[in-house]
Design a protein around this motif. Structure first.
Motif, PDB file in Angstrom:
ATOM      1  N   PHE A 235      -0.126  53.651  15.746  1.00 36.72           N
ATOM      2  CA  PHE A 235      -0.501  52.266  15.957  1.00 36.72           C
ATOM      3  C   PHE A 235      -1.579  51.894  14.943  1.00 36.72           C
ATOM      4  CE2 PHE A 235       1.007  53.605  20.186  1.00 36.72           C
ATOM      5  CZ  PHE A 235       2.065  52.706  20.293  1.00 36.72           C
ATOM      6  N   HIS A 236      -1.549  50.653  14.531  1.00 36.14           N
ATOM      7  CA  HIS A 236      -2.526  50.169  13.550  1.00 36.14           C
ATOM      8  C   HIS A 236      -3.940  50.475  14.049  1.00 36.14           C
ATOM      9  CE1 HIS A 236      -4.688  47.224  11.000  1.00 36.14           C
ATOM     10  NE2 HIS A 236      -3.690  47.438  10.166  1.00 36.14           N
ATOM     11  N   PRO A 237      -4.842  50.896  13.160  1.00 32.49           N
ATOM     12  CA  PRO A 237      -6.177  51.334  13.596  1.00 32.49           C
ATOM     13  C   PRO A 237      -7.058  50.255  14.205  1.00 32.49           C
ATOM     14  CG  PRO A 237      -6.012  51.315  11.190  1.00 32.49           C
ATOM     15  CD  PRO A 237      -4.629  51.129  11.723  1.00 32.49           C
ATOM     16  N   THR A 238      -6.614  49.005  14.192  1.00 33.41           N
ATOM     17  CA  THR A 238      -7.421  47.938  14.803  1.00 33.41           C
ATOM     18  C   THR A 238      -7.063  47.701  16.270  1.00 33.41           C
ATOM     19  OG1 THR A 238      -5.861  46.267  13.962  1.00 33.41           O
ATOM     20  CG2 THR A 238      -7.807  46.755  12.606  1.00 33.41           C
ATOM     21  N   LEU A 239      -6.346  48.640  16.895  1.00 36.88           N
ATOM     22  CA  LEU A 239      -5.941  48.465  18.299  1.00 36.88           C
ATOM     23  C   LEU A 239      -7.117  48.141  19.207  1.00 36.88           C
ATOM     24  CD1 LEU A 239      -4.001  48.615  20.695  1.00 36.88           C
ATOM     25  CD2 LEU A 239      -4.235  51.115  20.645  1.00 36.88           C
ATOM     26  N   ALA A 240      -8.220  48.863  19.051  1.00 31.64           N
ATOM     27  CA  ALA A 240      -9.368  48.674  19.947  1.00 31.64           C
ATOM     28  C   ALA A 240      -9.860  47.224  19.930  1.00 31.64           C
ATOM     29  CB  ALA A 240     -10.500  49.618  19.557  1.00 31.64           C
ATOM     30  N   LYS A 241      -9.863  46.616  18.759  1.00 35.46           N
ATOM     31  CA  LYS A 241     -10.338  45.238  18.641  1.00 35.46           C
ATOM     32  C   LYS A 241      -9.280  44.225  19.050  1.00 35.46           C
ATOM     33  CE  LYS A 241     -13.667  46.213  14.941  1.00 35.46           C
ATOM     34  NZ  LYS A 241     -14.082  45.889  13.554  1.00 35.46           N
ATOM     35  N   ALA A 242      -8.007  44.638  19.033  1.00 33.11           N
ATOM     36  CA  ALA A 242      -6.917  43.713  19.354  1.00 33.11           C
ATOM     37  C   ALA A 242      -6.674  43.601  20.852  1.00 33.11           C
ATOM     38  CB  ALA A 242      -5.636  44.164  18.663  1.00 33.11           C
ATOM     39  N   LEU A 243      -7.015  44.629  21.622  1.00 34.95           N
ATOM     40  CA  LEU A 243      -6.797  44.576  23.066  1.00 34.95           C
ATOM     41  C   LEU A 243      -7.550  43.392  23.677  1.00 34.95           C
ATOM     42  CD1 LEU A 243      -7.102  48.370  23.863  1.00 34.95           C
ATOM     43  CD2 LEU A 243      -5.085  46.962  24.331  1.00 34.95           C
ATOM     44  N   LYS A 244      -6.893  42.677  24.572  1.00 32.04           N
ATOM     45  CA  LYS A 244      -7.533  41.525  25.205  1.00 32.04           C
ATOM     46  C   LYS A 244      -8.696  41.986  26.073  1.00 32.04           C
ATOM     47  CE  LYS A 244      -3.294  38.760  25.348  1.00 32.04           C
ATOM     48  NZ  LYS A 244      -2.280  38.100  26.213  1.00 32.04           N
ATOM     49  N   PRO A 245      -9.804  41.277  26.065  1.00 34.59           N
ATOM     50  CA  PRO A 245     -10.985  41.675  26.850  1.00 34.59           C
ATOM     51  C   PRO A 245     -10.813  41.308  28.319  1.00 34.59           C
ATOM     52  CG  PRO A 245     -11.448  39.660  25.663  1.00 34.59           C
ATOM     53  CD  PRO A 245     -10.072  40.093  25.222  1.00 34.59           C
ATOM     54  N   GLU A 246      -9.860  41.958  28.964  1.00 31.13           N
ATOM     55  CA  GLU A 246      -9.572  41.652  30.364  1.00 31.13           C
ATOM     56  C   GLU A 246      -8.976  42.868  31.045  1.00 31.13           C
ATOM     57  OE1 GLU A 246      -6.960  38.385  29.471  1.00 31.13           O
ATOM     58  OE2 GLU A 246      -5.161  39.613  29.798  1.00 31.13           O
ATOM     59  N   ALA A 247      -9.101  42.911  32.359  1.00 32.47           N
ATOM     60  CA  ALA A 247      -8.570  44.026  33.135  1.00 32.47           C
ATOM     61  C   ALA A 247      -7.052  44.088  32.980  1.00 32.47           C
ATOM     62  CB  ALA A 247      -8.941  43.859  34.609  1.00 32.47           C
ATOM     63  N   GLY A 248      -6.532  45.299  32.850  1.00 34.04           N
ATOM     64  CA  GLY A 248      -5.091  45.506  32.785  1.00 34.04           C
ATOM     65  C   GLY A 248      -4.491  45.439  31.405  1.00 34.04           C
ATOM     66  N   ALA A 249      -5.289  45.067  30.397  1.00 35.15           N
ATOM     67  CA  ALA A 249      -4.727  44.922  29.052  1.00 35.15           C
ATOM     68  C   ALA A 249      -4.256  46.257  28.495  1.00 35.15           C
ATOM     69  CB  ALA A 249      -5.751  44.284  28.118  1.00 35.15           C
ATOM     70  N   ALA A 250      -5.042  47.306  28.689  1.00 29.20           N
ATOM     71  CA  ALA A 250      -4.647  48.626  28.187  1.00 29.20           C
ATOM     72  C   ALA A 250      -3.373  49.098  28.862  1.00 29.20           C
ATOM     73  CB  ALA A 250      -5.780  49.628  28.399  1.00 29.20           C
ATOM     74  N   ASP A 251      -3.262  48.878  30.177  1.00 26.11           N
ATOM     75  CA  ASP A 251      -2.049  49.263  30.900  1.00 26.11           C
ATOM     76  C   ASP A 251      -0.852  48.473  30.396  1.00 26.11           C
ATOM     77  OD1 ASP A 251      -3.512  51.026  32.438  1.00 26.11           O
ATOM     78  OD2 ASP A 251      -3.758  49.612  34.098  1.00 26.11           O
ATOM     79  N   ALA A 252      -1.036  47.182  30.155  1.00 29.69           N
ATOM     80  CA  ALA A 252       0.066  46.349  29.677  1.00 29.69           C
ATOM     81  C   ALA A 252       0.539  46.801  28.308  1.00 29.69           C
ATOM     82  CB  ALA A 252      -0.376  44.884  29.629  1.00 29.69           C
ATOM     83  N   PHE A 253      -0.409  47.139  27.444  1.00 29.59           N
ATOM     84  CA  PHE A 253      -0.011  47.602  26.113  1.00 29.59           C
ATOM     85  C   PHE A 253       0.739  48.918  26.194  1.00 29.59           C
ATOM     86  CE2 PHE A 253      -0.719  50.211  22.360  1.00 29.59           C
ATOM     87  CZ  PHE A 253      -0.137  49.400  21.397  1.00 29.59           C
ATOM     88  N   GLU A 254       0.225  49.859  26.968  1.00 34.03           N
ATOM     89  CA  GLU A 254       0.889  51.158  27.085  1.00 34.03           C
ATOM     90  C   GLU A 254       2.288  51.002  27.673  1.00 34.03           C
ATOM     91  OE1 GLU A 254       0.032  55.647  28.837  1.00 34.03           O
ATOM     92  OE2 GLU A 254      -1.324  53.997  29.328  1.00 34.03           O
ATOM     93  N   ARG A 255       2.422  50.161  28.661  1.00 35.28           N
ATOM     94  CA  ARG A 255       3.737  49.913  29.274  1.00 35.28           C
ATOM     95  C   ARG A 255       4.697  49.295  28.270  1.00 35.28           C
ATOM     96  NH1 ARG A 255       1.798  47.857  33.385  1.00 35.28           N
ATOM     97  NH2 ARG A 255       1.784  45.672  32.731  1.00 35.28           N
ATOM     98  N   TRP A 256       4.199  48.330  27.471  1.00 33.81           N
ATOM     99  CA  TRP A 256       5.054  47.723  26.443  1.00 33.81           C
ATOM    100  C   TRP A 256       5.537  48.772  25.448  1.00 33.81           C
ATOM    101  CZ3 TRP A 256       3.859  47.888  21.216  1.00 33.81           C
ATOM    102  CH2 TRP A 256       4.790  47.255  20.379  1.00 33.81           C
ATOM    103  N   ALA A 257       4.644  49.630  24.982  1.00 38.22           N
ATOM    104  CA  ALA A 257       5.011  50.639  23.988  1.00 38.22           C
ATOM    105  C   ALA A 257       6.062  51.594  24.532  1.00 38.22           C
ATOM    106  CB  ALA A 257       3.766  51.400  23.538  1.00 38.22           C
ATOM    107  N   LYS A 258       5.899  52.018  25.765  1.00 37.98           N
ATOM    108  CA  LYS A 258       6.877  52.926  26.363  1.00 37.98           C
ATOM    109  C   LYS A 258       8.226  52.244  26.558  1.00 37.98           C
ATOM    110  CE  LYS A 258       3.522  55.867  28.776  1.00 37.98           C
ATOM    111  NZ  LYS A 258       2.972  56.281  30.094  1.00 37.98           N
ATOM    112  N   ASP A 259       8.201  50.999  26.999  1.00 32.61           N
ATOM    113  CA  ASP A 259       9.452  50.254  27.177  1.00 32.61           C
ATOM    114  C   ASP A 259      10.163  50.054  25.846  1.00 32.61           C
ATOM    115  OD1 ASP A 259       9.006  50.094  29.884  1.00 32.61           O
ATOM    116  OD2 ASP A 259       8.280  48.019  29.842  1.00 32.61           O
ATOM    117  N   LEU A 260       9.395  49.761  24.795  1.00 34.81           N
ATOM    118  CA  LEU A 260       9.985  49.590  23.465  1.00 34.81           C
ATOM    119  C   LEU A 260      10.696  50.866  23.026  1.00 34.81           C
ATOM    120  CD1 LEU A 260       9.801  47.558  20.836  1.00 34.81           C
ATOM    121  CD2 LEU A 260       8.302  49.357  20.008  1.00 34.81           C
ATOM    122  N   ALA A 261      10.032  52.000  23.215  1.00 33.28           N
ATOM    123  CA  ALA A 261      10.614  53.277  22.799  1.00 33.28           C
ATOM    124  C   ALA A 261      11.904  53.571  23.545  1.00 33.28           C
ATOM    125  CB  ALA A 261       9.603  54.397  23.020  1.00 33.28           C
TER     126      ALA A 261
END
Length: 253
Positions: free
Chosen positions: A180-206
């Protein structure tokens, strides 16, 4: 221009950081089942590549659309429109803002209308849990990914990164592997559940695109995939991103 088969061609270009280090860039040309052609992203073609495109597309007349998928890849949009003025021009909200005088189609690429316009030839996915455009415009993480099932090719800018380059680019962590692009930390939305949503999206994509045979990545390389290898590589990339996701969960929940 690299022929990936079944009507998908990856066009590799130059992009120099500070005018010195060439990190490359890309666009792709896709032949649809109805015989028309679609560009994914924009690039100023060399004379040789333009001639090859013209031979494939009846002098450019068969290019039906130019679909700009990364909000920060904007510098070649005007050239592409002037080269293929009959093609419908699609872009994100940021493309519209940067080039307000170009004849954009109504709506924005991030609005979710692309599958209806270009399916079943192309599938699209936009990451969850991250901002497409961040307040810090140095963050170029998110984009809309495109998948061409006929050739098994994923076209992606930045979100999934792969470099095949000598020193000094060889020092970058994504060189030689899918990350993943190294700017992930700054791109995550500053809200609860954002990390879970991103991880779920990545797994679903794969899982959804598990049959992919290659990844045409910005900036400079195509990554060939072994049989059904995408889930393994995305899983490994998520493993390396785990500390970033953990810190985000600890801060926001």
């Amino acid at each position: 221009m690299i022929d990936c088969g079944h009507g998908f061609r990856s066009i590799r270009g130059d992009f120099r950081v500070g005018g010195v280090v060439n990190v490359g860039t890309q666009c792709s040309l896709v032949k649809r089942t109805d015989g028309g052609f679609v560009f994914l992203d924009s690039y100023t073609l060399s004379d040789e590549t333009r001639a090859a495109v013209d031979r494939l597309t009846d002098g450019g007349a068969a290019v039906e659309a130019i679909v700009n998928l990364h909000p920060f890849h904007t510098i070649h949009c005007e050239w592409m429109h002037r080269a293929f003025p009959q093609a419908k021009l699609y872009g994100t909200a940021r493309h519209h803002e940067k080039w307000p005088d170009l004849p954009w189609e109504e709506g924005h690429c991030e609005a979710g209308e692309l599958p209806a316009l270009f399916g079943p030839d192309l599938e699209f996915s936009m990451p969850d849990g991250v901002s497409l455009v961040c307040q810090d415009e140095a963050v170029h993480f998110s984009s809309i990914l495109a998948y061409h099932p006929a050739s098994g090719t994923i076209h992606v800018d930045d979100t999934l990164s792969y470099l095949n380059a000598p020193f000094p680019l060889s020092l970058l962590p994504m060189t030689g592997r899918l990350d993943f692009h190294p700017t992930l930390a700054k791109a995550l939305k500053p809200e609860a559940g954002a990390a879970d949503a991103f991880e779920r999206w990545a797994k679903d994509l794969a899982v959804d695109w598990y049959q992919a045979k290659r990844i045409a990545a910005a900036h400079n390389a195509i990554l060939p995939l072994a049989h059904e290898q995408l889930p393994e590589l995305v899983g490994a990339a998520l493993g390396r991103a785990a500390p970033v996701l953990k810190r985000h969960r600890e801060r926001y929940g």
